[in-house]
Design an enzyme around this catalytic site. Structure first.
Site, PDB file in Angstrom:
ATOM      1  CE  LYS A   1      -2.347   4.474   7.202  1.00  0.00           C
ATOM      2  NZ  LYS A   1      -3.582   4.971   7.790  1.00  0.00           N
TER       3      LYS A   1
ATOM      4  NE  ARG B   1      -2.729   0.824   3.478  1.00  0.00           N
ATOM      5  CZ  ARG B   1      -3.481   0.538   4.541  1.00  0.00           C
ATOM      6  NH1 ARG B   1      -4.717   0.076   4.365  1.00  0.00           N
ATOM      7  NH2 ARG B   1      -3.031   0.685   5.751  1.00  0.00           N
TER       8      ARG B   1
ATOM      9  CD  GLU C   1     -12.002   5.515   4.113  1.00  0.00           C
ATOM     10  OE1 GLU C   1     -11.567   4.552   4.762  1.00  0.00           O
ATOM     11  OE2 GLU C   1     -11.286   6.385   3.614  1.00  0.00           O
TER      12      GLU C   1
HETATM   13  C1  LIG Z   1      -8.741   6.565   6.021  1.00  0.00           C
HETATM   14  C2  LIG Z   1      -8.561   5.196   6.553  1.00  0.00           C
HETATM   15  N1  LIG Z   1      -9.416   4.240   6.197  1.00  0.00           N
HETATM   16  C3  LIG Z   1      -9.291   2.970   6.643  1.00  0.00           C
HETATM   17  C4  LIG Z   1      -8.276   2.623   7.504  1.00  0.00           C
HETATM   18  C5  LIG Z   1      -8.137   1.216   7.995  1.00  0.00           C
HETATM   19  O1  LIG Z   1      -7.094   0.594   7.300  1.00  0.00           O
HETATM   20  P1  LIG Z   1      -6.301  -0.627   7.946  1.00  0.00           P
HETATM   21  O2  LIG Z   1      -7.297  -1.667   8.245  1.00  0.00           O
HETATM   22  O3  LIG Z   1      -5.354  -1.054   6.872  1.00  0.00           O
HETATM   23  O4  LIG Z   1      -5.638  -0.099   9.157  1.00  0.00           O
HETATM   24  C6  LIG Z   1      -7.367   3.589   7.924  1.00  0.00           C
HETATM   25  C7  LIG Z   1      -6.276   3.245   8.856  1.00  0.00           C
HETATM   26  O5  LIG Z   1      -5.213   2.899   8.411  1.00  0.00           O
HETATM   27  C8  LIG Z   1      -7.503   4.887   7.446  1.00  0.00           C
HETATM   28  O6  LIG Z   1      -6.640   5.838   7.818  1.00  0.00           O
END
Ligand SMILES: Cc1ncc(COP(=O)(O)O)c(C=O)c1O
Length: 339
Positions: free
Chosen positions: A183, A80, A219
């Protein structure tokens, strides 16, 4: 190191002994460097500061009953970060170097991995940013990768507690075809006003809708959304959300438990038909949702009427956490033991 009160650790930064750094200069990445400083020296014209050339990751290390440190799907975090780097035109940090840095930072800070049974974990934060100086808007020619760790307590002290969420229509976190799928720090900066407004109203977080039509769920603050009904796990498909590794894992676990899964657009009105809803991500794994308030329509969607997480949510959560901690076998090949 003073003995940490593992059972009462906060979910915030605590200094550890070392972090790892790596610098991209003259067209290549250098060697991994060990540092015991919590500070970085940064050029005043670095693109990471001015133009948001910055991406990060978040994952955790878990101590098993057997005294072995476990990582959960770290390759997906490495991948990612590659995708985030490409998305904002940064130099990619190679996954094999990511692995080396990860192992090194864990070995050096081994004593900070919280003991089995404490509920605490070691949070790992890889970071990549443009460190080269530019004044015009263009990608830097120099980059810095670093990785630090910090022990964190469980997100919910005393067990998972259902939370309340506020739907937000007047602020967008990310646009379709924008950077929501990466991210990158800019998305978090864009979400702050909405998150603070929700918190001030007594909510745990904001539910962002799709920025174009405001019809579909995107989200839940920094976490993905899911709803459950008729033995089906449903989670939004959108071009402006981060692909959560926790969510990807819950989908696989749901299938293995005999549930149907759907990744598709989730209209706001569908909230009334869900039996259970939740937010998922590395930090809390699952935050069950008790109530979603839509201030523009005055609708309130209630779940967990007895104040407890729903049965399916609990089942999914328990299974995932057991795999992460090494309490249950990992049929998916997600866990890596760091020796
Ligand atoms: C915007 C956002 N969505 C979703 C997630 C959840 O992702 P993950 O399950 O990979 O931590 C995160 C955290 O990392 C996030 O910052």
């Amino acid at each position: 190191m003073e003995t940490l009160d593992w059972k009462n650790l906060p979910f915030s930064y605590i200094k550890t002994d070392y972090n790892i750094r790596c610098f991209y200069k003259n067209g290549k990445w250098g060697n991994l460097e060990i540092s015991s400083s919590e500070y970085i020296d940064i050029h005043i014209a670095a693109t990471g500061l001015h133009y948001g050339q910055e991406a990060f990751e978040g994952l955790k290390a878990y101590m098993g009953k057997d005294g072995k440190i476990r990582l959960f799907r770290w390759e997906d975090n490495a991948k990612r970060m590659v995708s985030s780097a490409e998305g904002i035109k940064m130099e990619v940090f190679p996954p094999e170097m990511f692995r080396e840095a990860l192992y090194k930072v864990l070995h050096l800070n081994r004593k900070y991995v919280p003991p089995y049974g404490s509920g605490a974990t070691l949070y790992i934060r890889p970071l990549l940013y443009g460190s080269g100086a530019e004044v015009g808007v263009k990608p830097a020619s120099e980059y810095t990768f670093l990785i630090f760790v910090t022990p964190v307590g469980p997100y919910f002290k005393g067990g998972m507690k259902p939370v309340n969420m506020l739907i937000c229509r007047d602020i967008d976190r990310a646009a379709p075809k924008g950077t929501g799928i990466y991210k990158v720090g800019g998305n978090y900066a864009a979400s702050m006003r909405a998150i603070i407004a929700a918190r001030e109203g007594g909510y745990a977080n904001t539910i962002f809708l799709d920025a174009k039509e405001k019809k579909y769920i995107d989200e839940c603050g920094p976490a993905n959304f899911f709803g459950i009904k008729d033995n089906t796990y449903i989670t939004p498909k959108s071009e402006s959300i981060l692909n959560s590794i926790t969510n990807m894992s819950l989908i696989e676990i749901a299938k293995s438990l005999g549930m149907t899964t759907e990744r598709r657009q989730v209209p706001v009105e569908e909230l009334s038909s869900f039996e259970e809803t939740g937010a998922c991500g590395t930090a809390a794994i699952i935050s069950p949702i008790a109530k979603i308030v839509d201030p523009d329509t005055d609708k309130i969607y209630n779940y967990c009427l007895d104040g407890k997480p729903g049965a399916k949510t609990l089942q999914l959560y328990n299974k995932l956490v057991a795999i992460q901690n090494g309490d249950e076998e990992d049929p998916f090949g997600w866990v890596t033991i760091v020796d």
